[in-house]
Design a protein around this motif. Sequence first.
Motif, PDB file in Angstrom:
ATOM      1  N   PRO A 126      32.522  30.141  47.396  1.00  0.00           N
ATOM      2  CA  PRO A 126      33.185  30.620  48.610  1.00  0.00           C
ATOM      3  C   PRO A 126      34.290  31.636  48.343  1.00  0.00           C
ATOM      4  N   GLN A 127      35.100  31.405  47.286  1.00  0.00           N
ATOM      5  CA  GLN A 127      36.170  32.346  46.991  1.00  0.00           C
ATOM      6  C   GLN A 127      35.610  33.688  46.537  1.00  0.00           C
ATOM      7  N   GLU A 128      34.579  33.653  45.699  1.00  0.00           N
ATOM      8  CA  GLU A 128      33.956  34.901  45.259  1.00  0.00           C
ATOM      9  C   GLU A 128      33.311  35.642  46.432  1.00  0.00           C
ATOM     10  N   PHE A 129      32.717  34.886  47.345  1.00  0.00           N
ATOM     11  CA  PHE A 129      32.105  35.485  48.529  1.00  0.00           C
ATOM     12  C   PHE A 129      33.158  36.239  49.349  1.00  0.00           C
ATOM     13  N   LEU A 130      34.308  35.601  49.571  1.00  0.00           N
ATOM     14  CA  LEU A 130      35.364  36.255  50.342  1.00  0.00           C
ATOM     15  C   LEU A 130      35.930  37.465  49.608  1.00  0.00           C
ATOM     16  N   GLU A 131      36.034  37.387  48.295  1.00  0.00           N
ATOM     17  CA  GLU A 131      36.526  38.528  47.535  1.00  0.00           C
ATOM     18  C   GLU A 131      35.581  39.719  47.672  1.00  0.00           C
ATOM     19  N   GLN A 132      34.285  39.453  47.615  1.00  0.00           N
ATOM     20  CA  GLN A 132      33.326  40.553  47.777  1.00  0.00           C
ATOM     21  C   GLN A 132      33.345  41.090  49.201  1.00  0.00           C
ATOM     22  N   LEU A 133      33.542  40.213  50.163  1.00  0.00           N
ATOM     23  CA  LEU A 133      33.675  40.654  51.549  1.00  0.00           C
ATOM     24  C   LEU A 133      34.929  41.505  51.718  1.00  0.00           C
ATOM     25  N   HIS A 134      35.979  41.100  51.036  1.00  0.00           N
ATOM     26  CA  HIS A 134      37.223  41.875  51.039  1.00  0.00           C
ATOM     27  C   HIS A 134      36.996  43.272  50.482  1.00  0.00           C
ATOM     28  N   GLN A 135      36.288  43.369  49.354  1.00  0.00           N
ATOM     29  CA  GLN A 135      36.023  44.674  48.761  1.00  0.00           C
ATOM     30  C   GLN A 135      35.178  45.546  49.685  1.00  0.00           C
ATOM     31  N   ALA A 136      34.212  44.933  50.359  1.00  0.00           N
ATOM     32  CA  ALA A 136      33.397  45.697  51.314  1.00  0.00           C
ATOM     33  C   ALA A 136      34.248  46.218  52.465  1.00  0.00           C
ATOM     34  N   LEU A 137      35.198  45.404  52.904  1.00  0.00           N
ATOM     35  CA  LEU A 137      36.096  45.804  53.992  1.00  0.00           C
ATOM     36  C   LEU A 137      36.994  46.959  53.555  1.00  0.00           C
ATOM     37  N   ILE A 138      37.496  46.885  52.331  1.00  0.00           N
ATOM     38  CA  ILE A 138      38.359  47.948  51.822  1.00  0.00           C
ATOM     39  C   ILE A 138      37.569  49.253  51.668  1.00  0.00           C
ATOM     40  N   ARG A 139      36.340  49.144  51.177  1.00  0.00           N
ATOM     41  CA  ARG A 139      35.509  50.354  51.059  1.00  0.00           C
ATOM     42  C   ARG A 139      35.240  50.964  52.426  1.00  0.00           C
ATOM     43  N   HIS A 140      34.984  50.119  53.403  1.00  0.00           N
ATOM     44  CA  HIS A 140      34.671  50.624  54.749  1.00  0.00           C
ATOM     45  C   HIS A 140      35.858  51.377  55.341  1.00  0.00           C
ATOM     46  N   THR A 141      37.047  50.832  55.173  1.00  0.00           N
ATOM     47  CA  THR A 141      38.247  51.431  55.771  1.00  0.00           C
ATOM     48  C   THR A 141      38.938  52.407  54.831  1.00  0.00           C
ATOM     49  N   GLU A 142      38.394  52.567  53.622  1.00  0.00           N
ATOM     50  CA  GLU A 142      39.014  53.403  52.596  1.00  0.00           C
ATOM     51  C   GLU A 142      40.450  52.967  52.316  1.00  0.00           C
ATOM     52  N   GLY A 143      40.645  51.650  52.332  1.00  0.00           N
ATOM     53  CA  GLY A 143      41.934  51.084  51.963  1.00  0.00           C
ATOM     54  C   GLY A 143      42.985  51.091  53.042  1.00  0.00           C
ATOM     55  N   HIS A 144      42.603  51.398  54.285  1.00  0.00           N
ATOM     56  CA  HIS A 144      43.594  51.494  55.363  1.00  0.00           C
ATOM     57  C   HIS A 144      43.273  50.479  56.457  1.00  0.00           C
ATOM     58  N   LEU A 145      43.724  49.252  56.270  1.00  0.00           N
ATOM     59  CA  LEU A 145      43.547  48.229  57.301  1.00  0.00           C
ATOM     60  C   LEU A 145      44.545  48.461  58.424  1.00  0.00           C
ATOM     61  N   ALA A 146      44.064  48.488  59.643  1.00  0.00           N
ATOM     62  CA  ALA A 146      44.939  48.711  60.790  1.00  0.00           C
ATOM     63  C   ALA A 146      45.489  47.409  61.353  1.00  0.00           C
ATOM     64  N   ASP A 147      44.876  46.281  61.011  1.00  0.00           N
ATOM     65  CA  ASP A 147      45.304  44.995  61.540  1.00  0.00           C
ATOM     66  C   ASP A 147      45.166  43.936  60.447  1.00  0.00           C
ATOM     67  N   ASP A 148      45.964  42.879  60.583  1.00  0.00           N
ATOM     68  CA  ASP A 148      45.862  41.791  59.626  1.00  0.00           C
ATOM     69  C   ASP A 148      44.503  41.112  59.722  1.00  0.00           C
ATOM     70  N   VAL A 149      44.098  40.486  58.638  1.00  0.00           N
ATOM     71  CA  VAL A 149      42.786  39.850  58.532  1.00  0.00           C
ATOM     72  C   VAL A 149      42.957  38.442  58.001  1.00  0.00           C
ATOM     73  N   ALA A 150      42.275  37.488  58.619  1.00  0.00           N
ATOM     74  CA  ALA A 150      42.248  36.111  58.121  1.00  0.00           C
ATOM     75  C   ALA A 150      40.823  35.589  58.202  1.00  0.00           C
ATOM     76  N   MET A 151      40.383  34.880  57.162  1.00  0.00           N
ATOM     77  CA  MET A 151      39.023  34.358  57.115  1.00  0.00           C
ATOM     78  C   MET A 151      39.010  32.991  56.435  1.00  0.00           C
ATOM     79  N   ILE A 152      38.128  32.124  56.900  1.00  0.00           N
ATOM     80  CA  ILE A 152      37.811  30.857  56.235  1.00  0.00           C
ATOM     81  C   ILE A 152      36.302  30.806  56.063  1.00  0.00           C
ATOM     82  N   LEU A 153      35.865  30.488  54.847  1.00  0.00           N
ATOM     83  CA  LEU A 153      34.441  30.327  54.571  1.00  0.00           C
ATOM     84  C   LEU A 153      34.206  28.906  54.061  1.00  0.00           C
ATOM     85  N   VAL A 154      33.191  28.231  54.625  1.00  0.00           N
ATOM     86  CA  VAL A 154      32.849  26.888  54.168  1.00  0.00           C
ATOM     87  C   VAL A 154      31.358  26.816  53.881  1.00  0.00           C
TER      88      VAL A 154
END
Length: 389
Positions: free
Chosen positions: A344-372
């Motif tokens: 689960p932690q690795e999954f969220l980390e990869q999701l995080h990297q995909a999000l950063i690539r999509h936004t080119e490192g510029h998040l406009a809003d805070d992000v919170a996620m739980i994966l189970v």
Amino acid sequence: MVSFFHSPSRPGAGGRSRGLLALAQCVPFVIALAVLIIELTPAHFIYTGPFLTAVPALAAVTMDPKRTALAVVLALAVSAATATYNQAWGTLQVYTNFLALALVSVAGFITSSVVRAYRRSEFDQIRRIAVCAQEVILRPVPERLGPVRAASLCLAAGTGAQVGGDLYEAVQTRYGVRMIVGDVRGKGLNAMRAVAVALGAFRVVAHYEDDLVGVMDHCAAALRREATVPGAFPEETLMEGFTTALIAQVSNGEPVVQLVNRGHPPPLVLHEGRTQALMPTSPRPPLGLEDLVTGPPETPEGYPFVPGDRLLLYTDGVIEARDPGNGFFPLPEAMESISFNTTPQEFLEQLHQALIRHTEGHLADDVAMILVDRLGSRSSGGQGLPGAG
């Protein structure tokens, strides 16, 4: 009922500030144009040297280094053009103007660099304090909770010194694993206070309230009580506020996840490599807006959640993240592209990297996620995901 917890800034305040800044950035170029007009008309007897010298000084205060350099080049070009037009080359006045422009430009660059470095350092310190305060309230979820493995991720937006109002928690109770994800409208101290109130109520009530709707109602009641405390919030924060929230329960035996959704983005289940959004069959308004809707009593909605499935709870900062072309982040596709063999932690980390690539490192809003992850062999549950139970 009183609505609560929206951003304390007045509507349009940010827009007015940006408008004033844009106007201030136009002033150096307007001055340069005015000097050019004066020098190319019979009014050239007016001494314009001091006006032109103000161009780089004003640009250094209101612009970034690139635009400041552009303003300096423009001022030098105007000075050279007017000296040529008026046949003033070789006079002491022309060289004095060039020297003044050079000195003011250098001083402006130095002063601007020092001020920006100080502001950046001050901003970073405020940001670190704000993020630390957020981390105290939003603790990471345990890796193992009863019938699930879990992980959490909280990302602060890259702009602004105020943290947002995202909230999450997962606890193991006698009813199973209970989780909450929510988003308080607004940012800063008022939003964090509302987050603390909602999470405090959830962490207590989740252990003794058997009805999942009752858990949500207790959180809403806690927010209402906090909003009515005299002097707890400025007057303007007691209008037009609301909190979206989602509570999920994974029982110890039955391969089902139960949901109570109050205006929050639907969670996603990853089942055999495909995602499905668990849309509520009877949508309910966010906390703080319950009086706007009448209808039958709310009941939890059940969805299949068999061993081997993954459930993602998230805030709207994930799906509303945009790329430079203004396209939204494709969360379902991103989930399906990640290997199932990840933790689960690795999954969220990869999701995080995909999000950063999509936004080119510029998040406009805070992000919170739980994966189970639902534990157990796949053969122990053969249900699919046709929809709500």
